[in-house]
Design an enzyme around this catalytic site. Structure first.
Site, PDB file in Angstrom:
ATOM      1  CG  HIS A 136      -0.280   0.278   2.504  1.00 47.74           C
ATOM      2  ND1 HIS A 136       0.292  -0.717   3.231  1.00 47.74           N
ATOM      3  CD2 HIS A 136      -0.063   1.416   3.192  1.00 47.74           C
ATOM      4  CE1 HIS A 136       0.822  -0.208   4.332  1.00 47.74           C
ATOM      5  NE2 HIS A 136       0.635   1.084   4.336  1.00 47.74           N
TER       6      HIS A 136
HETATM    7  C1  UD1 Z   1      -2.261   5.662   5.440  1.00 49.91           C
HETATM    8  C2  UD1 Z   1      -0.974   6.175   6.093  1.00 49.91           C
HETATM    9  C3  UD1 Z   1       0.087   5.102   6.057  1.00 49.91           C
HETATM   10  C4  UD1 Z   1      -0.421   3.799   6.647  1.00 49.91           C
HETATM   11  C5  UD1 Z   1      -1.703   3.398   5.973  1.00 49.91           C
HETATM   12  C6  UD1 Z   1      -2.225   2.202   6.686  1.00 49.91           C
HETATM   13  C7  UD1 Z   1      -0.676   8.577   5.757  1.00 49.91           C
HETATM   14  C8  UD1 Z   1       0.100   9.618   5.073  1.00 49.91           C
HETATM   15  N1  UD1 Z   1      -0.440   7.323   5.366  1.00 49.91           N
HETATM   16  O1  UD1 Z   1      -1.998   5.433   4.083  1.00 49.91           O
HETATM   17  O2  UD1 Z   1       1.193   5.519   6.839  1.00 49.91           O
HETATM   18  O3  UD1 Z   1       0.546   2.819   6.445  1.00 49.91           O
HETATM   19  O4  UD1 Z   1      -2.658   4.475   6.096  1.00 49.91           O
HETATM   20  O5  UD1 Z   1      -3.102   1.463   5.985  1.00 49.91           O
HETATM   21  O6  UD1 Z   1      -1.479   8.873   6.621  1.00 49.91           O
HETATM   22  N2  UD1 Z   1      -9.278   4.267   1.068  1.00 49.91           N
HETATM   23  C9  UD1 Z   1     -10.540   3.712   1.003  1.00 49.91           C
HETATM   24  N3  UD1 Z   1     -11.137   3.359   2.178  1.00 49.91           N
HETATM   25  C10 UD1 Z   1     -10.584   3.552   3.397  1.00 49.91           C
HETATM   26  C11 UD1 Z   1      -9.301   4.124   3.444  1.00 49.91           C
HETATM   27  C12 UD1 Z   1      -8.670   4.479   2.279  1.00 49.91           C
HETATM   28  O7  UD1 Z   1     -11.086   3.509  -0.060  1.00 49.91           O
HETATM   29  O8  UD1 Z   1     -11.191   3.200   4.420  1.00 49.91           O
HETATM   30  C13 UD1 Z   1      -8.592   4.602  -0.209  1.00 49.91           C
HETATM   31  C14 UD1 Z   1      -8.955   5.978  -0.761  1.00 49.91           C
HETATM   32  O9  UD1 Z   1      -8.947   5.883  -2.155  1.00 49.91           O
HETATM   33  C15 UD1 Z   1      -7.793   6.816  -0.302  1.00 49.91           C
HETATM   34  C16 UD1 Z   1      -6.630   5.842  -0.343  1.00 49.91           C
HETATM   35  O10 UD1 Z   1      -7.186   4.597   0.026  1.00 49.91           O
HETATM   36  O11 UD1 Z   1      -7.574   7.938  -1.124  1.00 49.91           O
HETATM   37  C17 UD1 Z   1      -5.492   6.191   0.585  1.00 49.91           C
HETATM   38  O12 UD1 Z   1      -5.952   6.345   1.928  1.00 49.91           O
HETATM   39  P1  UD1 Z   1      -5.161   7.303   2.940  1.00 49.91           P
HETATM   40  O13 UD1 Z   1      -5.736   7.155   4.292  1.00 49.91           O
HETATM   41  O14 UD1 Z   1      -5.047   8.663   2.389  1.00 49.91           O
HETATM   42  O15 UD1 Z   1      -3.699   6.734   2.937  1.00 49.91           O
HETATM   43  P2  UD1 Z   1      -3.178   5.240   3.070  1.00 49.91           P
HETATM   44  O16 UD1 Z   1      -2.561   4.865   1.782  1.00 49.91           O
HETATM   45  O17 UD1 Z   1      -4.237   4.375   3.617  1.00 49.91           O
HETATM   46  N1  UDP Z   2      -3.249  -5.514   8.930  1.00 46.68           N
HETATM   47  C1  UDP Z   2      -4.477  -6.164   9.077  1.00 46.68           C
HETATM   48  N2  UDP Z   2      -5.124  -6.561   7.948  1.00 46.68           N
HETATM   49  C2  UDP Z   2      -4.639  -6.373   6.688  1.00 46.68           C
HETATM   50  C3  UDP Z   2      -3.384  -5.735   6.564  1.00 46.68           C
HETATM   51  C4  UDP Z   2      -2.717  -5.302   7.693  1.00 46.68           C
HETATM   52  O1  UDP Z   2      -4.938  -6.376  10.192  1.00 46.68           O
HETATM   53  O2  UDP Z   2      -5.308  -6.761   5.727  1.00 46.68           O
HETATM   54  C5  UDP Z   2      -2.552  -5.063  10.133  1.00 46.68           C
HETATM   55  C6  UDP Z   2      -1.205  -5.667  10.328  1.00 46.68           C
HETATM   56  O3  UDP Z   2      -1.301  -6.920  10.973  1.00 46.68           O
HETATM   57  C7  UDP Z   2      -0.495  -4.619  11.168  1.00 46.68           C
HETATM   58  C8  UDP Z   2      -1.101  -3.339  10.666  1.00 46.68           C
HETATM   59  O4  UDP Z   2      -2.314  -3.682  10.016  1.00 46.68           O
HETATM   60  O5  UDP Z   2      -0.797  -4.788  12.530  1.00 46.68           O
HETATM   61  C9  UDP Z   2      -0.175  -2.639   9.742  1.00 46.68           C
HETATM   62  O6  UDP Z   2      -0.839  -1.592   9.144  1.00 46.68           O
HETATM   63  P1  UDP Z   2      -0.544  -1.098   7.675  1.00 46.68           P
HETATM   64  O7  UDP Z   2       0.198  -2.129   6.919  1.00 46.68           O
HETATM   65  O8  UDP Z   2      -1.841  -0.642   7.131  1.00 46.68           O
HETATM   66  O9  UDP Z   2       0.324   0.208   7.930  1.00 46.68           O
HETATM   67  P2  UDP Z   2       1.855   0.484   8.321  1.00 46.68           P
HETATM   68  O10 UDP Z   2       2.218  -0.403   9.449  1.00 46.68           O
HETATM   69  O11 UDP Z   2       2.668   0.267   7.103  1.00 46.68           O
HETATM   70  O12 UDP Z   2       1.823   1.915   8.684  1.00 46.68           O
END
Ligand code: UD1
Ligand code: UDP
Length: 357
Positions: free
Chosen positions: A204
């Protein structure tokens, strides 16, 4: 003492769970403020259910958006809630935009704040999370570091006051949930998976998803390996579809919705290897003793690489496939991330502050 915990994204919820539980056990008055950064059931509510986190007291409902817009809206709403609630301490977790907004709102209102997972650095300023971490660390009064590396990183930036080596709350969460996961999760049966008989992938990071060539390289590798379970983040699904990589991928590997924490722990524990660009997943792979192939050129969790359990390969197809097949992990792991008592240490430190104020 009144505490406001500000969260918004999947990894924030997992870090919140053990600390919130410990603070409430000790009788602290905690309000949970949810920015709404993540909102799909499987990115949000499932973690409150799996980890038994109390429902948020406030929900800002911000949702997705560009970094400036999303962070700005969260800052504005965090300020409103903090002005109304007047907490003595704000707690923020990790490195998301919700973390940055909560931390800035507290700093500007002169409310003391604590950063859980302070001091991590990738030394890559093009990574949005790196900017968030650096700013949050420089705004925080209490810095709870998961590792000695994190303490050293802060010292090199001149941050010494308020720094505490507590260990990592994700160890606490994992220890608490492993046996619950074994009892409650049916994910291996549901997907007809044999222990150590599949690869588990998560992708992601913006650096991988937002560049067609990099995401294509990763998708090609997963297709070559074939026997892959891929809980797909909505951001990655969006780009896989946009780059027309989705249809072929879902034909060749098991692409599933993101899973809850309990299912994820079982999938990680039983995978032959994990292929990921997630910070938390690299660390959980190490803690669970599953070898990890990381789709990045650097990591904040250097201990996992030093001990030989994590190999950094970036998005290169051949390297991913070769390492997924051939990488042999190290023999030993040590307590680099603490012993699962981080939330107790954090609560002890917060109690000390409460007693002295
Ligand atoms: C965010 C965090 C990242 C973390 C990740 C965990 C920042 C800058 N990044 O990235 O550090 O590792 O969360 O998963 O805060 N979206 C949906 N549904 C949701 C959430 C997101 O459809 O419930 C889609 C949307 O298209 C959105 C995109 O995912 O634009 C990105 O979501 P966003 O929360 O902006 O950043 P992450 O990539 O999730
Ligand atoms: N995780 C989860 N389900 C998923 C993917 C990740 O429960 O489908 C959990 C994972 O076990 C870990 C956390 O989400 O505890 C990590 O979050 P993510 O990878 O979204 O973000 P990051 O750690 O890179 O910020």
């Amino acid at each position: 003492m009144k505490i406001a915990s500000i969260v918004g994204a999947r990894p924030n919820f997992i870090k919140l769970a053990p600390l919130s539980k410990e603070l409430r056990r000790r009788g602290f008055d905690e309000v949970i403020i949810h920015t709404g950064q993540h909102y799909n059931y499987e990115m949000d509510k499932i973690f409150f259910d799996d980890l038994g986190i109390p429902a948020p007291d406030y929900h800002m409902g911000i949702g997705s958006g560009s970094h400036g817009l999303q962070t700005g809206e969260m800052l504005k709403k965090s300020e409103e809630v903090l002005v109304a609630e007047k907490p003595d301490l704000v707690i923020v977790f990790g490195d998301t935009n919700s973390t940055l907004a909560g931390s800035l709102a507290a700093a500007k209102l002169h409310i003391k704040s604590a950063h859980v997972e302070a001091g991590l650095r990738s030394f890559d300023r093009s990574m949005p999370e790196e900017i968030n971490r650096v700013i949050v660390d420089h705004c925080s009064d209490l810095l709870f570091c998961p590792t000695t590396t994190a303490v050293d990183n802060l010292r090199k930036e001149g941050i010494i006051k308020g720094v505490h080596l507590t260990g990592d709350v994700m160890v606490d969460a994992q220890r608490e949930c492993e046996s619950i996961a074994r009892k409650r999760s049916h994910i291996l049966d549901d997907l007809d998976l044999k222990p150590k008989g599949y690869y588990l992938a998560t992708v992601h990071r913006a650096s991988n998803t937002d560049e067609p060539n990099k995401l294509r390289g990763i998708a090609e590798a997963l297709k070559s390996l074939g026997n892959v379970v891929f809980p797909c983040h909505p951001r990655t699904e969006k780009y896989l579809k946009e780059y027309r990589l989705w249809d072929d991928l879902v034909r060749k590997i098991r692409v599933i919705k993101p899973v809850g924490y309990l299912d994820m722990l079982l999938l990680e524990k039983n995978a032959a290897k994990i292929i990921t660009d997630s910070g938390g997943v690299q660390k959980e792979a190490y803690l669970l003793g599953t070898a990890c192939i990381t789709l990045r050129g650097e990591t904040e969790w250097v201990e996992t690489v030093e001990d030989g359990w994590n190999m950094l390969v970036g998005p290169d197809t051949d390297k991913i496939v070769t390492m997924a097949r051939c990488f042999v992990p190290g023999h030993k792991r040590h307590d680099a991330f603490g012993k699962g008592d981080a939330s107790i240490k954090m609560a002890d430190l917060i109690e000390l502050i409460a007693a002295s104020s």
